[in-house]
Design a protein around this motif. Sequence first.
Motif, mmCIF file in Angstrom:
data_model
loop_
_atom_site.group_PDB
_atom_site.id
_atom_site.type_symbol
_atom_site.label_atom_id
_atom_site.label_comp_id
_atom_site.label_asym_id
_atom_site.label_seq_id
_atom_site.Cartn_x
_atom_site.Cartn_y
_atom_site.Cartn_z
ATOM 1 N N GLY A 1 0.780 -1.231 0.000
ATOM 2 C CA GLY A 1 0.000 0.000 0.000
ATOM 3 C C GLY A 1 0.812 1.281 0.000
ATOM 4 O O GLY A 1 0.252 2.369 0.027
ATOM 5 N N TYR A 2 2.149 1.187 -0.052
ATOM 6 C CA TYR A 2 3.004 2.377 -0.128
ATOM 7 C C TYR A 2 3.148 2.782 -1.591
ATOM 8 O O TYR A 2 3.253 1.923 -2.473
ATOM 9 N N LEU A 3 3.197 4.085 -1.865
ATOM 10 C CA LEU A 3 3.361 4.548 -3.239
ATOM 11 C C LEU A 3 4.806 4.367 -3.677
ATOM 12 O O LEU A 3 5.743 4.662 -2.938
ATOM 13 N N ILE A 4 4.967 3.877 -4.920
ATOM 14 C CA ILE A 4 6.280 3.688 -5.515
ATOM 15 C C ILE A 4 6.274 4.316 -6.905
ATOM 16 O O ILE A 4 5.220 4.605 -7.471
ATOM 17 N N PHE A 5 7.477 4.517 -7.454
ATOM 18 C CA PHE A 5 7.603 4.975 -8.838
ATOM 19 C C PHE A 5 8.793 4.264 -9.455
ATOM 20 O O PHE A 5 9.619 3.694 -8.765
ATOM 21 N N GLY A 6 8.866 4.302 -10.778
ATOM 22 C CA GLY A 6 9.944 3.640 -11.492
ATOM 23 C C GLY A 6 9.564 2.207 -11.829
ATOM 24 O O GLY A 6 8.429 1.778 -11.624
ATOM 25 N N SER A 7 10.547 1.470 -12.339
ATOM 26 C CA SER A 7 10.296 0.073 -12.683
ATOM 27 C C SER A 7 11.583 -0.731 -12.527
ATOM 28 O O SER A 7 12.688 -0.187 -12.589
ATOM 29 N N ILE B 1 3.088 9.484 10.047
ATOM 30 C CA ILE B 1 2.554 9.908 11.337
ATOM 31 C C ILE B 1 1.049 9.683 11.434
ATOM 32 O O ILE B 1 0.550 9.202 12.451
ATOM 33 N N ASN B 2 0.313 10.000 10.362
ATOM 34 C CA ASN B 2 -1.144 9.847 10.400
ATOM 35 C C ASN B 2 -1.599 8.447 10.004
ATOM 36 O O ASN B 2 -2.793 8.198 9.855
ATOM 37 N N ARG B 3 -0.633 7.544 9.779
ATOM 38 C CA ARG B 3 -0.880 6.133 9.464
ATOM 39 C C ARG B 3 -1.439 5.901 8.062
ATOM 40 O O ARG B 3 -1.855 4.807 7.738
ATOM 41 N N CYS B 4 -1.482 6.936 7.240
ATOM 42 C CA CYS B 4 -1.966 6.807 5.866
ATOM 43 C C CYS B 4 -0.757 6.597 4.957
ATOM 44 O O CYS B 4 0.046 7.515 4.773
ATOM 45 N N ARG B 5 -0.624 5.404 4.401
ATOM 46 C CA ARG B 5 0.554 5.041 3.616
ATOM 47 C C ARG B 5 0.678 5.805 2.301
ATOM 48 O O ARG B 5 1.735 5.782 1.673
ATOM 49 N N THR B 6 -0.372 6.460 1.859
ATOM 50 C CA THR B 6 -0.307 7.226 0.607
ATOM 51 C C THR B 6 -0.147 8.721 0.849
ATOM 52 O O THR B 6 -0.039 9.486 -0.098
ATOM 53 N N ASP B 7 -0.106 9.163 2.101
ATOM 54 C CA ASP B 7 0.090 10.581 2.427
ATOM 55 C C ASP B 7 1.577 10.810 2.654
ATOM 56 O O ASP B 7 2.105 10.553 3.726
ATOM 57 N N ASN B 8 2.258 11.293 1.613
ATOM 58 C CA ASN B 8 3.702 11.470 1.661
ATOM 59 C C ASN B 8 4.131 12.920 1.829
ATOM 60 O O ASN B 8 5.271 13.287 1.512
ATOM 61 N N ALA B 9 3.254 13.772 2.350
ATOM 62 C CA ALA B 9 3.625 15.151 2.657
ATOM 63 C C ALA B 9 4.721 15.133 3.715
ATOM 64 O O ALA B 9 4.706 14.304 4.630
ATOM 65 N N ILE B 10 5.673 16.038 3.596
ATOM 66 C CA ILE B 10 6.807 16.047 4.518
ATOM 67 C C ILE B 10 6.347 16.214 5.971
ATOM 68 O O ILE B 10 6.969 15.679 6.885
ATOM 69 N N THR B 11 5.246 16.882 6.199
ATOM 70 C CA THR B 11 4.726 17.064 7.559
ATOM 71 C C THR B 11 4.171 15.772 8.142
ATOM 72 O O THR B 11 3.906 15.704 9.341
ATOM 73 N N ASN B 12 3.997 14.735 7.313
ATOM 74 C CA ASN B 12 3.468 13.455 7.773
ATOM 75 C C ASN B 12 4.545 12.381 7.891
ATOM 76 O O ASN B 12 4.259 11.256 8.250
ATOM 77 N N LEU B 13 5.790 12.715 7.591
ATOM 78 C CA LEU B 13 6.860 11.716 7.579
ATOM 79 C C LEU B 13 7.925 12.043 8.615
ATOM 80 O O LEU B 13 8.220 13.211 8.866
ATOM 81 N N ARG B 14 8.506 10.986 9.184
ATOM 82 C CA ARG B 14 9.635 11.164 10.107
ATOM 83 C C ARG B 14 10.458 9.880 10.119
ATOM 84 O O ARG B 14 9.938 8.791 9.908
ATOM 85 N N TYR B 15 11.765 10.055 10.333
ATOM 86 C CA TYR B 15 12.620 8.895 10.537
ATOM 87 C C TYR B 15 12.389 8.409 11.957
ATOM 88 O O TYR B 15 12.202 9.194 12.887
ATOM 89 N N THR B 16 12.403 7.086 12.110
ATOM 90 C CA THR B 16 12.155 6.499 13.420
ATOM 91 C C THR B 16 12.920 5.194 13.549
ATOM 92 O O THR B 16 13.354 4.620 12.556
ATOM 93 N N SER B 17 13.071 4.746 14.766
ATOM 94 C CA SER B 17 13.727 3.455 14.998
ATOM 95 C C SER B 17 12.757 2.331 14.650
ATOM 96 O O SER B 17 11.544 2.540 14.569
ATOM 97 N N VAL B 18 13.295 1.144 14.482
ATOM 98 C CA VAL B 18 12.463 -0.021 14.195
ATOM 99 C C VAL B 18 11.468 -0.244 15.329
ATOM 100 O O VAL B 18 10.278 -0.461 15.106
ATOM 101 N N SER B 19 11.943 -0.143 16.575
ATOM 102 C CA SER B 19 11.055 -0.400 17.717
ATOM 103 C C SER B 19 9.935 0.633 17.809
ATOM 104 O O SER B 19 8.780 0.278 18.083
ATOM 105 N N GLN B 20 10.254 1.900 17.560
ATOM 106 C CA GLN B 20 9.214 2.937 17.592
ATOM 107 C C GLN B 20 8.188 2.708 16.484
ATOM 108 O O GLN B 20 6.989 2.819 16.701
ATOM 109 N N ASN B 21 8.650 2.352 15.309
ATOM 110 C CA ASN B 21 7.739 2.108 14.197
ATOM 111 C C ASN B 21 6.855 0.895 14.484
ATOM 112 O O ASN B 21 5.670 0.900 14.150
ATOM 113 N N ARG B 22 7.404 -0.128 15.107
ATOM 114 C CA ARG B 22 6.609 -1.306 15.469
ATOM 115 C C ARG B 22 5.538 -0.958 16.497
ATOM 116 O O ARG B 22 4.428 -1.483 16.451
ATOM 117 N N ARG B 23 5.866 -0.094 17.441
ATOM 118 C CA ARG B 23 4.864 0.345 18.424
ATOM 119 C C ARG B 23 3.719 1.056 17.714
ATOM 120 O O ARG B 23 2.555 0.868 18.054
#
Length: 120
Positions: free
Chosen positions: A59-65, A91-113
């Motif tokens: 469900g994540y947006l991709i480009f290229g081939s 951040i908002n849990r929407c996999r297609t919302d790629n606005a910079i305000t919705n994205l952050r780098y995180t650790s594996v454990s934080q992302n799993r939580r």
Amino acid sequence: MKDGGEMEGRPKHSPLGASGVCDGHLWLDHPVLPVRACFCGAVSSRSGRILKTRPDKDGYLIFGSGPTTAKVHRVVLACFEGVDDREVDHINRCRTDNAITNLRYTSVSQNRRNIGVRAS
């Protein structure tokens, strides 16, 4: 167009207008790839052509081939925050919302939580 003015195949939250163009937003070049990203989450070639995206199996947006396929959220965050090996959290849990305000780098454990929160 679908009912309600939504463009065919484009999420309702998409920042791109009816013409498919992202106007008036900040665009930054990717530090490695020959693309650039907009504050709103759109990706274009360096010449300015908006790249077509599609959802991957998760469900994540991709480009290229083939070997040049890239995930939009990783490209957008790299353009604004630099390349990083950590996971990217929507951040908002929407996999297609790629606005910079919705994205952050995180650790594996934080992302799993956050995934656990999403599932409940």
